[in-house]
Write a protein that holds these residues in place. Structure first.
Motif, mmCIF file in Angstrom:
data_model
loop_
_atom_site.group_PDB
_atom_site.id
_atom_site.type_symbol
_atom_site.label_atom_id
_atom_site.label_comp_id
_atom_site.label_asym_id
_atom_site.label_seq_id
_atom_site.Cartn_x
_atom_site.Cartn_y
_atom_site.Cartn_z
ATOM 1 N N ILE A 192 3.011 34.092 58.937
ATOM 2 C CA ILE A 192 1.764 34.857 59.043
ATOM 3 C C ILE A 192 1.900 35.890 60.166
ATOM 4 N N PHE A 193 1.678 37.158 59.836
ATOM 5 C CA PHE A 193 1.645 38.229 60.824
ATOM 6 C C PHE A 193 0.180 38.559 61.131
ATOM 7 N N LEU A 194 -0.159 38.633 62.407
ATOM 8 C CA LEU A 194 -1.519 38.974 62.825
ATOM 9 C C LEU A 194 -1.585 40.441 63.225
ATOM 10 N N TYR A 195 -2.599 41.154 62.718
ATOM 11 C CA TYR A 195 -2.801 42.558 63.065
ATOM 12 C C TYR A 195 -4.169 42.729 63.722
ATOM 13 N N ALA A 196 -4.248 43.698 64.597
ATOM 14 C CA ALA A 196 -5.490 43.922 65.341
ATOM 15 C C ALA A 196 -6.571 44.504 64.431
ATOM 16 N N PRO A 197 -7.831 44.146 64.654
ATOM 17 C CA PRO A 197 -8.931 44.760 63.892
ATOM 18 C C PRO A 197 -9.031 46.248 64.209
ATOM 19 N N LEU A 198 -9.663 46.984 63.331
ATOM 20 C CA LEU A 198 -9.923 48.398 63.606
ATOM 21 C C LEU A 198 -10.843 48.526 64.812
ATOM 22 N N MET A 199 -10.683 49.604 65.561
ATOM 23 C CA MET A 199 -11.616 49.899 66.646
ATOM 24 C C MET A 199 -13.008 50.126 66.037
ATOM 25 N N PRO A 200 -14.073 49.832 66.786
ATOM 26 C CA PRO A 200 -15.431 49.942 66.220
ATOM 27 C C PRO A 200 -15.737 51.278 65.559
ATOM 28 N N ASN A 201 -15.335 52.383 66.208
ATOM 29 C CA ASN A 201 -15.657 53.695 65.620
ATOM 30 C C ASN A 201 -14.919 53.923 64.305
ATOM 31 N N LYS A 202 -13.676 53.436 64.210
ATOM 32 C CA LYS A 202 -12.927 53.584 62.960
ATOM 33 C C LYS A 202 -13.495 52.682 61.868
ATOM 34 N N PHE A 203 -13.926 51.482 62.259
ATOM 35 C CA PHE A 203 -14.536 50.570 61.285
ATOM 36 C C PHE A 203 -15.806 51.192 60.701
ATOM 37 N N LEU A 204 -16.677 51.716 61.575
ATOM 38 C CA LEU A 204 -17.956 52.258 61.120
ATOM 39 C C LEU A 204 -17.801 53.563 60.346
ATOM 40 N N CYS A 205 -16.617 54.202 60.445
ATOM 41 C CA CYS A 205 -16.355 55.409 59.669
ATOM 42 C C CYS A 205 -15.524 55.108 58.425
ATOM 43 N N HIS A 206 -15.079 53.866 58.297
ATOM 44 C CA HIS A 206 -14.274 53.484 57.134
ATOM 45 C C HIS A 206 -15.176 53.461 55.903
ATOM 46 N N ASP A 207 -14.737 54.140 54.844
ATOM 47 C CA ASP A 207 -15.595 54.298 53.677
ATOM 48 C C ASP A 207 -15.994 52.979 53.031
ATOM 49 N N ALA A 208 -15.058 52.074 52.884
ATOM 50 C CA ALA A 208 -15.364 50.801 52.219
ATOM 51 C C ALA A 208 -15.981 49.796 53.196
ATOM 52 N N TYR A 209 -15.364 49.616 54.367
ATOM 53 C CA TYR A 209 -15.832 48.605 55.311
ATOM 54 C C TYR A 209 -17.265 48.880 55.760
ATOM 55 N N SER A 210 -17.557 50.148 56.098
ATOM 56 C CA SER A 210 -18.892 50.475 56.605
ATOM 57 C C SER A 210 -19.966 50.233 55.550
ATOM 58 N N ARG A 211 -19.656 50.549 54.284
ATOM 59 C CA ARG A 211 -20.633 50.325 53.213
ATOM 60 C C ARG A 211 -20.855 48.829 52.986
ATOM 61 N N LEU A 212 -19.770 48.075 53.002
ATOM 62 C CA LEU A 212 -19.886 46.623 52.836
ATOM 63 C C LEU A 212 -20.674 46.021 53.987
ATOM 64 N N TYR A 213 -20.456 46.545 55.184
ATOM 65 C CA TYR A 213 -21.171 46.033 56.359
ATOM 66 C C TYR A 213 -22.664 46.340 56.254
ATOM 67 N N LEU A 214 -22.995 47.557 55.860
ATOM 68 C CA LEU A 214 -24.406 47.934 55.709
ATOM 69 C C LEU A 214 -25.081 47.066 54.656
ATOM 70 N N ALA A 215 -24.380 46.823 53.540
ATOM 71 C CA ALA A 215 -24.942 45.973 52.489
ATOM 72 C C ALA A 215 -25.145 44.546 52.968
ATOM 73 N N SER A 216 -24.339 44.116 53.940
ATOM 74 C CA SER A 216 -24.408 42.743 54.427
ATOM 75 C C SER A 216 -25.509 42.537 55.462
ATOM 76 N N VAL A 217 -25.652 43.484 56.406
ATOM 77 C CA VAL A 217 -26.565 43.259 57.544
ATOM 78 C C VAL A 217 -27.849 44.061 57.466
ATOM 79 N N GLY A 218 -27.890 45.117 56.667
ATOM 80 C CA GLY A 218 -29.085 45.936 56.570
ATOM 81 C C GLY A 218 -29.076 47.095 57.560
ATOM 82 N N VAL A 219 -29.992 48.035 57.337
ATOM 83 C CA VAL A 219 -30.017 49.277 58.123
ATOM 84 C C VAL A 219 -30.339 49.028 59.588
#
Length: 377
Positions: free
Chosen positions: A85-112
């Motif tokens: 198993i290779f471990l990789y670092a999570p995206l930095m917060p700004n990159k995560f929130l600008c990621h097209d798929a991750y940010s949409r999934l996050y919004l759908a999960s937690v709400g506006v």
């Protein structure tokens, strides 16, 4: 089974925030706990001990590991009774929130509301007072001006081997191009971008040499990636269909679908998003193109394509085989919904009632009125 854990990147405090606050709601507490545990041990461990220490059964551990794999936090390799198993670092917060798929999934999960609060919480003040002057010390790469092909060959022999992300003929691209494409331009970012565009738009190494050369200003020595992209997108060469058309570049795949007519820029940009932001393999993108065209009477609608793409991300589509399973499953369900069941009526529903005379109807009405007055109804 014995598990060996290797940590590839050290986590910063911002990345740990990203893991807990952003990835957490999407992958669940069990996956976060598994990631933290693997990061802590960075060693070999028996699978049974892992079950014991994390208080998880086999199904729970597999589910937690799958979530980490889906978000590219780990890579898992299995050989007989060994797991790596290779471990990789999570995206930095700004990159995560600008990621097209991750940010949409996050919004759908937690709400506006939660999305906005977390975004403000993670926002850092990077403004600089207007009366401050930036001190810059650019990297001096003048010593590489004398770099030639023989030195590059020697360097290739001694440099650490790296996992190739793209299948692209860089040897042909750089052959005899020491002066045109100096080493200072051959950064990982530039090479990744070149290979990525070649894959998406179907550009071979010979044509890419020509485009890269035209993208470098001989006076300013600036490598203009945006200019390179415009030339690549303007490529009109028709590509012959491979034995497996689903392994073609997606742009050329769509071009063949429309009888060789060049793909318009808006459609090219949409295809690039599917490859880079949704991170689908080429065969999945081509299957998605074919499926959405069939469903919309050959209209390549951005809204519909992205809607299907997002659902495929959630369904973990990572191969053409998996995509076809999802498509076939949907077709079966649609047929079930459209199927009209034959209703068999009891014989009594076919029995015709006898017609009543006017006097009989009048008599029944009088009896009903009498019962109403007496309170019997």
């Amino acid at each position: 089974m014995r598990i060996e854990v290797r940590c590839i990147e050290h986590l910063s405090s911002e990345q740990r925030q990203s893991l807990s606050l952003l990835y957490g709601p999407l992958i669940g507490k069990s996956s976060v706990c598994l990631y933290e545990f693997l990061s802590a041990i960075q060693n070999k461990i028996e699978l049974e001990d892992l079950y014991l220490m994390l208080s998880m059964n086999e199904a729970q551990l597999d589910r937690a590991r799958n979530h980490l794999e889906q978000y590219h936090l780990i890579e898992t390799y299995i050989h007989e009774e060994e797991m790596l198993i290779f471990l990789y670092a999570p995206l930095m917060p700004n990159k995560f929130l600008c990621h097209d798929a991750y940010s949409r999934l996050y919004l759908a999960s937690v709400g506006v509301n939660c999305f906005d609060k977390v975004k403000m919480m993670l926002q850092k003040d990077v403004s600089v007072p207007s009366d401050y002057t930036k001190v810059e010390s650019p990297l001096d790469v003048s010593r590489l001006d004398a770099w030639n092909e023989s030195k590059e060959i020697a360097y290739e022999k001694v440099k650490p081997s790296m996992k190739q992300k793209y299948d692209f003929d860089f040897a042909t691209l750089f052959k005899g191009m020491d002066r045109v494409i100096p080493v200072r331009y051959r950064t990982k970012e530039n090479l990744d971008r070149i290979a990525e565009m070649a894959k998406i738009y179907g550009i071979d190494a010979k044509d890419m040499r020509k485009y890269v050369q035209r993208s470098i200003n001989p006076s300013t020595h600036v490598f203009d990636l945006e200019k390179l992209k415009n030339m690549v997108m303007g490529n009109r060469k028709v590509v012959k269909i491979n034995k497996d058309p689903y392994q073609m570049s997606p742009v050329k795949f769509l071009q063949n679908k429309q009888n060789g007519i060049p793909v318009v820029k808006s459609d090219q940009a949409l295809i690039e998003r599917l490859c880079t932001e949704f991170q689908f393999p080429v065969e999945v993108v081509n299957t998605l193109i074919e499926y959405t065209l069939q469903q919309t009477h050959q209209q390549f609608s951005r809204n519909y394509v992205e809607k299907v793409a997002a659902s495929w991300v959630r369904l973990h589509v990572d191969s053409r085989k998996r995509a076809l399973e999802i498509i076939n499953q949907g077709s079966v369900e649609n047929r079930k919904e459209k199927k009209i069941e034959n209703v068999v009526l009891d014989d009594k529903f076919y029995t015709q009632k006898e017609d009543k005379s006017d006097s009989q109807i009048q008599q029944e009405m009088l009896e009903l009125q009498k019962m109403l007055k007496e309170g019997k109804l």
